[in-house]
Structures are given as structure tokens and as C-alpha cells.
Design a protein around this motif. Structure first.
Motif, PDB file in Angstrom:
ATOM      1  N   SER A 156      58.935  69.883  52.018  1.00  0.00           N
ATOM      2  CA  SER A 156      59.718  69.783  50.918  1.00  0.00           C
ATOM      3  C   SER A 156      60.904  70.382  50.473  1.00  0.00           C
ATOM      4  O   SER A 156      61.905  69.347  50.231  1.00  0.00           O
ATOM      5  CB  SER A 156      58.893  69.659  49.728  1.00  0.00           C
ATOM      6  N   ALA A 171      61.344  64.508  49.352  1.00  0.00           N
ATOM      7  CA  ALA A 171      61.060  65.747  49.292  1.00  0.00           C
ATOM      8  C   ALA A 171      60.521  66.131  47.898  1.00  0.00           C
ATOM      9  O   ALA A 171      59.351  66.748  48.137  1.00  0.00           O
ATOM     10  CB  ALA A 171      62.256  66.740  48.611  1.00  0.00           C
ATOM     11  N   VAL A 198      56.711  64.543  48.309  1.00  0.00           N
ATOM     12  CA  VAL A 198      56.051  65.256  49.729  1.00  0.00           C
ATOM     13  C   VAL A 198      55.173  67.246  49.004  1.00  0.00           C
ATOM     14  O   VAL A 198      54.584  67.270  48.589  1.00  0.00           O
ATOM     15  CB  VAL A 198      56.434  66.002  51.106  1.00  0.00           C
ATOM     16  N   ALA A 199      56.417  67.231  47.923  1.00  0.00           N
ATOM     17  CA  ALA A 199      56.028  68.339  47.007  1.00  0.00           C
ATOM     18  C   ALA A 199      54.916  68.165  46.339  1.00  0.00           C
ATOM     19  O   ALA A 199      54.333  69.018  46.237  1.00  0.00           O
ATOM     20  CB  ALA A 199      56.956  68.880  46.292  1.00  0.00           C
ATOM     21  N   GLY A 244      60.525  72.954  46.755  1.00  0.00           N
ATOM     22  CA  GLY A 244      60.399  71.906  47.484  1.00  0.00           C
ATOM     23  C   GLY A 244      60.651  70.902  45.956  1.00  0.00           C
ATOM     24  O   GLY A 244      61.981  69.694  46.165  1.00  0.00           O
ATOM     25  N   GLY A 301      63.849  68.790  45.067  1.00  0.00           N
ATOM     26  CA  GLY A 301      64.028  66.988  44.878  1.00  0.00           C
ATOM     27  C   GLY A 301      64.860  66.858  43.464  1.00  0.00           C
ATOM     28  O   GLY A 301      65.223  65.492  44.120  1.00  0.00           O
TER      29      GLY A 301
END
Length: 184
Positions: A72, A133, A136-137, A157, A161
Motif C-alpha cells: 500500500s 493503495a 489495501v491500507a 500507505g 493513497g
């Protein structure tokens, strides 16, 4: 216990003294205290190992979470700096704009087709990387049992993002810079 001390190592004359019974008792007491201290240290280490094993998640979930956090952060950084994919999409849009306006387009239409579409395509690709990103973070952050450093990388991340998403949206909608206009 019969102990003798010599001072030959220091260069003085050789003197030997036998330790008396009081000194023997002191040595035995000190030895026992040292043994007890060593046992206490090993007991403390065992207790710490038990505490750590209860608090730490299984290694397999830690590795996946750490990898996801790093991915991320990397995707967030890539979204801010641009990607090879974004460059390819931008070049494709430039070529399509040139084909559409080859000789018959007005200057405003050429600017829009050749430069504007390429610019917006790059922003769109970078925005997709930013969204991935961020997703996922957030996924790493909501799952329980992650070490502190993994959560810190996931927060980084998420920040990268989110920042990439804001910049991409601003670029896509021409909030920061507008397309040049054709002179009259």
C-alpha cells in the motif's frame, strides 16, 4: 574450602594466605546468591517468552499484513510519482487525438484531443493506483492483531493513497491547472 591467593602476577613478593572459615562461608553465600540470580534471570526470560507468545499473532498472518502494508505504501508513492502504465495510456490518447484532428480540427479541438485527453488519462490511471493503495491500507488497518510497525506503514500507505487520490482528482477535473486555450 581451602582458597589461596597469590600476588605473583602484580610483581610483588609471593605472599600466600589461607582463607579462614569466615571467608569460606562468605564465598559459599556469594556463590549461592549468584546461582539464585541466574535462576531468576532464566525464569524472567521464560515468563517474557510466555507473555510474548500470547500477544503475538501467528507468523503467517504477520507476514501477509506486513507485505500488504508495504504494498500500500509503495502503490501510494507510485500514484504520486506516476506510473509506466499511465505514461502508455497518455501516449495512446495523444496518438488518438492526433489521428482524430489530423488537418480538420480547430486549435481548441486539437488541444483538447491531443493534450487534454492524455492529461486526464494519466490522472485517471494514477487515481486508480491511489484507490488501490488506500483500499489495501485500510484493509490492513481494520484487521486485528497487527504489530505497531505494520500499522504505521499501513497508515503511511493510506496517507499517500489519499493524497494521490486528491491530486489525481484535481488534475482530472482541471482544478490545479487548466488546459491552455487557443489564441484568437
Amino acid at each position: 574450602m581451602d582458597t589461596k591467593t597469590t600476588t605473583e602476577k602484580t610483581g610483588e613478593s609471593a605472599k600466600t594466605a589461607e582463607a579462614g572459615p569466615a571467608e569460606d562461608t562468605a564465598v559459599v553465600v556469594l556463590d549461592k546468591q549468584a546461582d539464585d540470580a541466574a535462576d531468576d534471570l532464566t525464569d524472567d526470560e521464560d515468563d517474557e517468552d510466555d507473555l510474548l507468545s500470547d500477544e503475538v499473532a501467528p507468523a503467517s498472518s504477520g507476514i501477509g499484513g506486513a507485505a500488504a502494508a508495504m504494498v500500500s505504501a509503495a502503490l501510494g508513492a507510485v500514484a504520486l510519482t506516476g506510473t509506466w502504465t499511465g505514461k502508455v495510456v497518455s501516449e495512446r490518447e495523444t496518438l488518438l487525438g492526433q489521428i482524430k484532428t489530423s488537418g480538420s480540427g480547430t486549435p481548441a479541438q486539437q488541444i483538447s484531443e491531443i493534450y487534454g485527453d492524455a492529461w486526464h488519462s494519466t490522472a485517471l490511471v494514477n487515481g486508480v493506483f491511489s484507490l488501490v493503495a488506500l483500499f489495501v491500507a485500510v484493509l490492513v488497518l481494520i484487521l486485528p492483531g497487527r504489530p505497531t510497525w505494520v500499522r504505521s506503514v499501513a497508515v503511511a500507505g493510506a496517507v499517500l493513497g489519499g493524497l494521490g487520490l486528491l491530486l489525481s482528482a484535481g488534475t482530472y477535473f482541471d482544478l490545479f491547472l487548466s488546459l491552455p486555450t487557443a489564441g484568437s
